[in-house]
Motif scaffolding. Structure first.
Motif, PDB file in Angstrom:
ATOM      1  N   UNK A 120     -39.307  55.587  28.518  1.00 28.49           N
ATOM      2  CA  UNK A 120     -39.061  56.757  27.680  1.00 28.49           C
ATOM      3  C   UNK A 120     -37.579  57.037  27.517  1.00 28.49           C
ATOM      4  N   UNK A 121     -36.835  56.954  28.628  1.00 27.81           N
ATOM      5  CA  UNK A 121     -35.400  57.243  28.594  1.00 27.81           C
ATOM      6  C   UNK A 121     -34.660  56.243  27.718  1.00 27.81           C
ATOM      7  N   UNK A 122     -34.946  54.957  27.883  1.00 30.81           N
ATOM      8  CA  UNK A 122     -34.242  53.934  27.105  1.00 30.81           C
ATOM      9  C   UNK A 122     -34.632  53.965  25.638  1.00 30.81           C
ATOM     10  N   UNK A 123     -35.904  54.235  25.358  1.00 31.76           N
ATOM     11  CA  UNK A 123     -36.355  54.275  23.968  1.00 31.76           C
ATOM     12  C   UNK A 123     -35.606  55.347  23.186  1.00 31.76           C
ATOM     13  N   UNK A 124     -35.483  56.526  23.768  1.00 37.97           N
ATOM     14  CA  UNK A 124     -34.760  57.600  23.088  1.00 37.97           C
ATOM     15  C   UNK A 124     -33.247  57.432  23.209  1.00 37.97           C
ATOM     16  N   UNK A 125     -32.779  57.055  24.384  1.00 35.46           N
ATOM     17  CA  UNK A 125     -31.341  56.953  24.606  1.00 35.46           C
ATOM     18  C   UNK A 125     -30.669  55.893  23.772  1.00 35.46           C
ATOM     19  N   UNK A 126     -31.390  54.794  23.451  1.00 35.30           N
ATOM     20  CA  UNK A 126     -30.813  53.705  22.659  1.00 35.30           C
ATOM     21  C   UNK A 126     -31.058  53.856  21.165  1.00 35.30           C
ATOM     22  N   UNK A 127     -31.731  54.925  20.778  1.00 37.31           N
ATOM     23  CA  UNK A 127     -32.081  55.114  19.371  1.00 37.31           C
ATOM     24  C   UNK A 127     -30.876  55.638  18.568  1.00 37.31           C
ATOM     25  N   UNK A 128     -30.278  54.802  17.696  1.00 40.25           N
ATOM     26  CA  UNK A 128     -29.110  55.263  16.922  1.00 40.25           C
ATOM     27  C   UNK A 128     -29.460  56.374  15.939  1.00 40.25           C
ATOM     28  N   UNK A 129     -30.737  56.451  15.555  1.00 44.51           N
ATOM     29  CA  UNK A 129     -31.149  57.548  14.675  1.00 44.51           C
ATOM     30  C   UNK A 129     -31.010  58.886  15.401  1.00 44.51           C
ATOM     31  N   UNK A 130     -31.275  58.873  16.703  1.00 45.75           N
ATOM     32  CA  UNK A 130     -31.083  60.091  17.492  1.00 45.75           C
ATOM     33  C   UNK A 130     -29.601  60.449  17.560  1.00 45.75           C
ATOM     34  N   UNK A 131     -28.751  59.416  17.643  1.00 42.99           N
ATOM     35  CA  UNK A 131     -27.306  59.650  17.644  1.00 42.99           C
ATOM     36  C   UNK A 131     -26.880  60.353  16.365  1.00 42.99           C
ATOM     37  N   UNK A 132     -27.379  59.852  15.225  1.00 49.95           N
ATOM     38  CA  UNK A 132     -27.035  60.462  13.941  1.00 49.95           C
ATOM     39  C   UNK A 132     -27.608  61.870  13.830  1.00 49.95           C
ATOM     40  N   UNK A 133     -28.810  62.076  14.391  1.00 45.10           N
ATOM     41  CA  UNK A 133     -29.421  63.401  14.359  1.00 45.10           C
ATOM     42  C   UNK A 133     -28.552  64.409  15.089  1.00 45.10           C
ATOM     43  N   UNK A 134     -28.085  64.047  16.289  1.00 42.11           N
ATOM     44  CA  UNK A 134     -27.270  64.976  17.060  1.00 42.11           C
ATOM     45  C   UNK A 134     -25.866  65.110  16.485  1.00 42.11           C
ATOM     46  N   UNK A 135     -25.387  64.055  15.827  1.00 40.46           N
ATOM     47  CA  UNK A 135     -24.105  64.160  15.137  1.00 40.46           C
ATOM     48  C   UNK A 135     -24.188  65.211  14.035  1.00 40.46           C
ATOM     49  N   UNK A 136     -25.246  65.120  13.223  1.00 46.03           N
ATOM     50  CA  UNK A 136     -25.398  66.096  12.138  1.00 46.03           C
ATOM     51  C   UNK A 136     -25.660  67.491  12.692  1.00 46.03           C
ATOM     52  N   UNK A 137     -26.391  67.540  13.793  1.00 48.19           N
ATOM     53  CA  UNK A 137     -26.713  68.827  14.406  1.00 48.19           C
ATOM     54  C   UNK A 137     -25.449  69.543  14.885  1.00 48.19           C
ATOM     55  N   UNK A 138     -24.588  68.795  15.583  1.00 44.13           N
ATOM     56  CA  UNK A 138     -23.408  69.405  16.193  1.00 44.13           C
ATOM     57  C   UNK A 138     -22.215  69.515  15.239  1.00 44.13           C
ATOM     58  N   UNK A 139     -22.335  68.949  14.046  1.00 47.77           N
ATOM     59  CA  UNK A 139     -21.232  69.058  13.087  1.00 47.77           C
ATOM     60  C   UNK A 139     -21.601  69.879  11.852  1.00 47.77           C
TER      61      UNK A 139
END
Length: 207
Positions: A120-139
Motif C-alpha cells: 500500500x505504501x509503495x503503490x501510493x508513494x511511487x504514484x507520480x499522479x499523487x505527486x501532481x495532485x499534491x503539487x496542485x493542492x499546495x500551489x
C-alpha cells in the motif's frame, strides 16, 4: 473558521480523487479478494501513511522540483510503472482456489501484514499522479499565506480520510453478501484488477 472554506474545498477535491479508480483502488480490491479483509486493511493503512510522504515533500517544496524537472519525473514515473507491472503480473496469474470463508485464506497463499502495508505504501508513494495532485493542492488551492501548521493539519486529515476510505472499501468487499457474490469466481476480479494495474503502468510510460 478562518480556513474553513479552504478546508472544505480540499476535502471535496480529495473525495473526488480518492474515489476515482487508480492504483490504490486496484491493489486494495486485489488484496481484499485474494487475501481477505485483514490484509486489505493493512494495505489501506500503508496507503494512508504514504499520503504523509506526499504532504512532507509538498511542505518543503520538493513536489515542485519533481514536477518541473523532466528527467527526475521520468525516473519517478518509470519506477512507479515497474512496480505496478510487478503487481499486475501477480494479479493476472491468479487462479481458482478451494472455497473458503473470507479472511481464512490458506497460509500458503497468505501474505504478511507488513508486506501488505508495504504494498500500500509503495503503490501510493511511487504514484507520480499523487505527486501532481499534491503539487496542485499546495500551489493552486491552499493559499501561500496559510501557516505551515494548518497545512500539516490538512495533510493529517488527507492521510486519515484516505486510510478510512480504503478500510471501508476493504470491509465492504469482505461482507458476507459481497463475498458470496464474488464466490469461487473471485480470481476473475483479481485478474481484472491486474489488467487495470497493467493499463495504469502503461499510461504512466506513455504519458
Amino acid at each position: 473558521m478562518e480556513y474553513l472554506n479552504e478546508f472544505m474545498t480540499i476535502a471535496l477535491v480529495h473525495l473526488v480523487a480518492v474515489a476515482s479508480p487508480g492504483p490504490d483502488f486496484a491493489v486494495v480490491v486485489r488484496n481484499s479478494v485474494a487475501y481477505g479483509r485483514r490484509i486489505a486493511i493493512y494495505t489501506s493503512l500503508g496507503i494512508g501513511l504514504a499520503i504523509l510522504l506526499h504532504v512532507a515533500y509538498s511542505l518543503v517544496g520538493l513536489s515542485v522540483l519533481i514536477a518541473t524537472t523532466p528527467w527526475l519525473y521520468t525516473v519517478f514515473s518509470y519506477a512507479a510503472a515497474a512496480y505496478l507491472l510487478y503487481l499486475a503480473v501477480g494479479a493476472l496469474r491468479s487462479g481458482p482456489t478451494p472455497s473458503q470463508p473470507q479472511d481464512t485464506v490458506s497460509d500458503v497463499s497468505m501474505i504478511s501484514p507488513s508486506k501488505a502495508f508495504g504494498i500500500g505504501f509503495l503503490t501510493n508513494g511511487l504514484n507520480p499522479k499523487a505527486t501532481l495532485f499534491f503539487l496542485s493542492l499546495f500551489t493552486a488551492i491552499i493559499d501561500a499565506e496559510t501557516p505551515q501548521t494548518v497545512k500539516l493539519a490538512y495533510g493529517l486529515y488527507l492521510a486519515l480520510a484516505t486510510a478510512l476510505w480504503f478500510c471501508f472499501l476493504s470491509y465492504l468487499l469482505s461482507t458476507s453478501r459481497v463475498a458470496r457474490l464474488i464466490g469461487e469466481k473471485g480470481y476473475w476480479l483479481d485478474r481484472l484488477m491486474g489488467l487495470l494495474l497493467l493499463g495504469l503502468a502503461a499510461k504512466l510510460v506513455i504519458d
